[in-house]
Design a protein around this motif. Structure first.
Motif, PDB file in Angstrom:
ATOM      1  N   TYR A  28      29.461  39.417  30.748  1.00  0.00           N
ATOM      2  CA  TYR A  28      28.856  39.147  32.059  1.00  0.00           C
ATOM      3  C   TYR A  28      29.826  39.417  33.199  1.00  0.00           C
ATOM      4  N   LYS A  29      31.124  39.550  32.918  1.00  0.00           N
ATOM      5  CA  LYS A  29      32.105  39.829  33.962  1.00  0.00           C
ATOM      6  C   LYS A  29      32.247  41.316  34.260  1.00  0.00           C
ATOM      7  N   ASP A  30      31.652  42.166  33.433  1.00  0.00           N
ATOM      8  CA  ASP A  30      31.705  43.614  33.634  1.00  0.00           C
ATOM      9  C   ASP A  30      30.547  44.021  34.548  1.00  0.00           C
ATOM     10  N   THR A  31      30.725  43.827  35.849  1.00  0.00           N
ATOM     11  CA  THR A  31      29.640  44.042  36.797  1.00  0.00           C
ATOM     12  C   THR A  31      29.296  45.515  36.965  1.00  0.00           C
ATOM     13  N   ALA A  83      25.876  36.229  35.091  1.00  0.00           N
ATOM     14  CA  ALA A  83      26.689  36.804  36.164  1.00  0.00           C
ATOM     15  C   ALA A  83      26.173  36.380  37.535  1.00  0.00           C
ATOM     16  N   ARG A  84      24.855  36.293  37.669  1.00  0.00           N
ATOM     17  CA  ARG A  84      24.290  35.821  38.936  1.00  0.00           C
ATOM     18  C   ARG A  84      24.640  34.363  39.182  1.00  0.00           C
ATOM     19  N   PHE A 126      29.008  36.634  40.323  1.00  0.00           N
ATOM     20  CA  PHE A 126      29.512  38.001  40.207  1.00  0.00           C
ATOM     21  C   PHE A 126      28.483  39.021  40.697  1.00  0.00           C
ATOM     22  N   LEU A 127      27.206  38.704  40.559  1.00  0.00           N
ATOM     23  CA  LEU A 127      26.126  39.569  41.019  1.00  0.00           C
ATOM     24  C   LEU A 127      25.217  38.788  41.958  1.00  0.00           C
TER      25      LEU A 127
END
Length: 65
Positions: A15-18, A54-55, A59-60
């Motif tokens: 999830y950190k790989d945006t 991620a949201r 991050f997103l």
């Protein structure tokens, strides 16, 4: 068409790989469908949970304008 994650031998969707996640999000911030991206069902579910995580972590964005 082969699944993107199977083709590139990606076993875990982070999830950190945006940059990777943004490939599967349309300009309005919604997740693209399997039919459009060619991702298999298993990886589509993992992708959806990674985008949601991620949201939540910030991050997103939820909505892109």
């Amino acid at each position: 068409m082969q699944c993107f994650f199977t083709k590139h031998q990606i076993s875990h969707i982070d999830y950190k790989d945006t940059d990777l996640l943004r490939q599967f999000i349309n300009p309005y911030g919604r997740l693209k469908t399997r039919r459009y991206t060619g991702v298999c069902g298993k990886h589509q579910r993992e992708l959806a949970s990674a985008v949601k995580r991620a949201r939540f972590m910030g991050f997103l964005p939820y909505i892109m304008k």
